[in-house]
Write a protein that holds these residues in place. Structure first.
Motif, PDB file in Angstrom:
ATOM      1  N   ASP A   7     -13.887 -25.265  12.276  1.00  0.00           N
ATOM      2  CA  ASP A   7     -14.798 -24.148  12.485  1.00  0.00           C
ATOM      3  C   ASP A   7     -14.045 -22.908  12.980  1.00  0.00           C
ATOM      4  OD1 ASP A   7     -14.147 -24.837  15.064  1.00  0.00           O
ATOM      5  OD2 ASP A   7     -16.210 -25.206  15.723  1.00  0.00           O
ATOM      6  N   PHE A   8     -12.711 -22.978  12.936  1.00  0.00           N
ATOM      7  CA  PHE A   8     -11.838 -21.859  13.268  1.00  0.00           C
ATOM      8  C   PHE A   8     -12.078 -21.330  14.683  1.00  0.00           C
ATOM      9  CE2 PHE A   8     -12.405 -21.757   8.610  1.00  0.00           C
ATOM     10  CZ  PHE A   8     -11.112 -22.122   8.265  1.00  0.00           C
ATOM     11  N   SER A   9     -12.359 -22.258  15.573  1.00  0.00           N
ATOM     12  CA  SER A   9     -12.511 -21.905  16.982  1.00  0.00           C
ATOM     13  C   SER A   9     -11.174 -21.923  17.713  1.00  0.00           C
ATOM     14  CB  SER A   9     -13.484 -22.867  17.667  1.00  0.00           C
ATOM     15  OG  SER A   9     -13.006 -24.201  17.575  1.00  0.00           O
ATOM     16  N   ILE A  25      -7.306 -15.806  12.242  1.00  0.00           N
ATOM     17  CA  ILE A  25      -8.625 -16.123  12.790  1.00  0.00           C
ATOM     18  C   ILE A  25      -9.172 -14.875  13.476  1.00  0.00           C
ATOM     19  CG2 ILE A  25      -9.883 -17.466  14.503  1.00  0.00           C
ATOM     20  CD1 ILE A  25      -8.101 -19.801  13.901  1.00  0.00           C
ATOM     21  N   THR A  26     -10.362 -14.460  13.043  1.00  0.00           N
ATOM     22  CA  THR A  26     -11.006 -13.262  13.575  1.00  0.00           C
ATOM     23  C   THR A  26     -12.455 -13.572  13.904  1.00  0.00           C
ATOM     24  OG1 THR A  26      -9.609 -11.890  12.126  1.00  0.00           O
ATOM     25  CG2 THR A  26     -11.540 -10.837  13.141  1.00  0.00           C
ATOM     26  N   SER A  27     -12.823 -13.414  15.155  1.00  0.00           N
ATOM     27  CA  SER A  27     -14.218 -13.612  15.593  1.00  0.00           C
ATOM     28  C   SER A  27     -14.763 -14.981  15.197  1.00  0.00           C
ATOM     29  CB  SER A  27     -15.106 -12.501  15.016  1.00  0.00           C
ATOM     30  OG  SER A  27     -14.675 -11.228  15.444  1.00  0.00           O
ATOM     31  N   GLY A  28     -13.909 -16.000  15.233  1.00  0.00           N
ATOM     32  CA  GLY A  28     -14.364 -17.360  14.986  1.00  0.00           C
ATOM     33  C   GLY A  28     -14.431 -17.761  13.533  1.00  0.00           C
ATOM     34  N   TYR A  29     -13.819 -17.000  12.643  1.00  0.00           N
ATOM     35  CA  TYR A  29     -13.718 -17.434  11.249  1.00  0.00           C
ATOM     36  C   TYR A  29     -12.346 -17.066  10.701  1.00  0.00           C
ATOM     37  CZ  TYR A  29     -15.254 -12.547  10.612  1.00  0.00           C
ATOM     38  OH  TYR A  29     -15.392 -11.181  10.690  1.00  0.00           O
ATOM     39  N   MET A  30     -11.971 -17.669   9.575  1.00  0.00           N
ATOM     40  CA  MET A  30     -10.694 -17.345   8.954  1.00  0.00           C
ATOM     41  C   MET A  30     -10.869 -16.145   8.039  1.00  0.00           C
ATOM     42  SD  MET A  30      -8.028 -19.682   6.709  1.00  0.00           S
ATOM     43  CE  MET A  30      -9.023 -19.777   5.212  1.00  0.00           C
ATOM     44  N   SER A  31      -9.992 -15.165   8.196  1.00  0.00           N
ATOM     45  CA  SER A  31     -10.057 -13.931   7.428  1.00  0.00           C
ATOM     46  C   SER A  31      -8.771 -13.762   6.629  1.00  0.00           C
ATOM     47  CB  SER A  31     -10.261 -12.741   8.363  1.00  0.00           C
ATOM     48  OG  SER A  31     -10.283 -11.528   7.642  1.00  0.00           O
ATOM     49  N   SER A 165      -8.047  -9.618  -4.648  1.00  0.00           N
ATOM     50  CA  SER A 165      -8.368  -8.199  -4.649  1.00  0.00           C
ATOM     51  C   SER A 165      -9.543  -7.815  -3.742  1.00  0.00           C
ATOM     52  CB  SER A 165      -8.655  -7.719  -6.079  1.00  0.00           C
ATOM     53  OG  SER A 165      -8.712  -6.319  -6.146  1.00  0.00           O
ATOM     54  N   THR A 166      -9.812  -8.596  -2.720  1.00  0.00           N
ATOM     55  CA  THR A 166     -10.823  -8.213  -1.736  1.00  0.00           C
ATOM     56  C   THR A 166     -10.605  -9.016  -0.461  1.00  0.00           C
ATOM     57  OG1 THR A 166     -13.193  -7.838  -1.389  1.00  0.00           O
ATOM     58  CG2 THR A 166     -12.574  -9.940  -2.354  1.00  0.00           C
ATOM     59  N   ALA A 167     -11.143  -8.523   0.646  1.00  0.00           N
ATOM     60  CA  ALA A 167     -11.099  -9.282   1.895  1.00  0.00           C
ATOM     61  C   ALA A 167     -12.164 -10.378   1.855  1.00  0.00           C
ATOM     62  CB  ALA A 167     -11.355  -8.356   3.076  1.00  0.00           C
ATOM     63  N   VAL A 168     -11.826 -11.562   2.379  1.00  0.00           N
ATOM     64  CA  VAL A 168     -12.769 -12.682   2.393  1.00  0.00           C
ATOM     65  C   VAL A 168     -12.764 -13.335   3.764  1.00  0.00           C
ATOM     66  CG1 VAL A 168     -12.552 -13.171  -0.079  1.00  0.00           C
ATOM     67  CG2 VAL A 168     -11.019 -14.304   1.540  1.00  0.00           C
ATOM     68  N   GLN A 169     -13.849 -14.034   4.072  1.00  0.00           N
ATOM     69  CA  GLN A 169     -13.967 -14.783   5.323  1.00  0.00           C
ATOM     70  C   GLN A 169     -14.486 -16.179   5.018  1.00  0.00           C
ATOM     71  OE1 GLN A 169     -15.682 -11.471   5.341  1.00  0.00           O
ATOM     72  NE2 GLN A 169     -13.632 -10.741   5.817  1.00  0.00           N
ATOM     73  N   TYR A 170     -14.009 -17.150   5.798  1.00  0.00           N
ATOM     74  CA  TYR A 170     -14.431 -18.541   5.666  1.00  0.00           C
ATOM     75  C   TYR A 170     -14.794 -19.089   7.036  1.00  0.00           C
ATOM     76  CZ  TYR A 170     -12.248 -18.509   1.009  1.00  0.00           C
ATOM     77  OH  TYR A 170     -11.925 -18.229  -0.282  1.00  0.00           O
ATOM     78  N   ASP A 171     -15.742 -20.029   7.049  1.00  0.00           N
ATOM     79  CA  ASP A 171     -16.123 -20.661   8.306  1.00  0.00           C
ATOM     80  C   ASP A 171     -16.681 -22.059   8.016  1.00  0.00           C
ATOM     81  OD1 ASP A 171     -16.451 -20.922  11.013  1.00  0.00           O
ATOM     82  OD2 ASP A 171     -18.200 -19.616  11.164  1.00  0.00           O
ATOM     83  N   ASP A 172     -16.667 -22.914   9.032  1.00  0.00           N
ATOM     84  CA  ASP A 172     -17.280 -24.249   8.981  1.00  0.00           C
ATOM     85  C   ASP A 172     -16.859 -25.034   7.736  1.00  0.00           C
ATOM     86  OD1 ASP A 172     -18.626 -23.751  11.364  1.00  0.00           O
ATOM     87  OD2 ASP A 172     -20.351 -22.880  10.334  1.00  0.00           O
ATOM     88  N   VAL A 173     -15.558 -25.207   7.569  1.00  0.00           N
ATOM     89  CA  VAL A 173     -15.027 -25.946   6.419  1.00  0.00           C
ATOM     90  C   VAL A 173     -15.101 -27.438   6.700  1.00  0.00           C
ATOM     91  CG1 VAL A 173     -13.033 -26.317   4.928  1.00  0.00           C
ATOM     92  CG2 VAL A 173     -13.488 -24.033   5.875  1.00  0.00           C
TER      93      VAL A 173
END
Length: 217
Positions: A7-9, A25-31, A165-173
């Motif tokens: 959960d990228f904590s 890791i930014t604000s609790g997610y992977m960026s 070609s864009t910024a993405v974020q992931y969480d709760d993998v």
């Protein structure tokens, strides 16, 4: 029981983070930034000692930023830095596609749910079983592809998360085992009405509806 969970904590210690991806890791997610080169070689996790052939489900929350042809990409069946991967992507101005690399890029397959909204979190899932890959958005199946023989005989589970070609974020993998038939919720019956027993002067038992207070005698 999950084969993998993040959960990228904390840190990115569970992942291999290629220099081209520059994930943080930014604000609790992977960026992953828009300037990254994370198209073929994603941030990936391996060594889970489980088989692609036996089947697994990769699920997570993800979103992509607006602009251009950028897209969020998830990778199943990753083999090595030279490619040999299957990937599934979503983007705002592109179709939701699946594609494989086995020494060269194969044709991409439109699997539906086009023109996803940017800057919106989606619940995404890839189900891998044998040679089959099925894709889900917010719990609904949108399509599937069959992997080539070059990607199906392996017994290690390796998967990745990337972008183009864009910024993405992931969480709760999460990664969990699967079977050919996934469990489903049973249907619910009608709610039971609570009752209490009382006795008449004749000694006959009577039931009283506790909600209405009405006796059946």
């Amino acid at each position: 029981t999950f084969l993998f969970f993040d959960d990228f904590s904390g840190s990115l210690s569970k992942w291999t983070n290629p220099a081209g991806c520059a994930a943080t890791i930014t604000s609790g997610y992977m960026s992953i930034p828009s300037s990254a080169n994370c198209d073929i070689e994603p941030v990936y996790a391996t060594g889970l000692n489980y088989s692609d052939v036996s089947g697994y489900i990769l699920e997570f929350r993800g979103k992509f930023s607006s602009g251009g042809n950028g897209r969020l990409q998830t990778y199943q069946r990753r083999r090595n830095a030279n490619g040999y991967i299957a990937r599934f992507w979503i983007g705002g101005s592109t179709a939701t596609n699946a594609q494989e690399y086995t020494g060269g890029w194969g044709a991409s397959t439109n699997v539906g749910a086009n023109n996803m909204a940017a800057d919106t979190w989606y619940n995404l899932r890839t189900k891998v079983l044998g040679s089959n890959n099925t894709f889900y958005v917010d719990g609904s199946s949108i399509g599937s592809i069959t992997s080539s023989a070059s990607l199906t005989p392996f017994t290690d589970l390796t998967f990745g998360l990337g972008q183009y070609s864009t910024a993405v974020q992931y969480d709760d993998v999460r990664v969990r085992k699967t079977t050919s038939t996934e469990p489903t919720w049973a249907s619910f019956g009608s709610e039971e009405t609570p009752t209490a027993l009382s006795y008449s002067a004749s000694g006959v038992a009577a039931s009283t509806n506790l909600l209405t207070g009405i006796s059946d005698i």
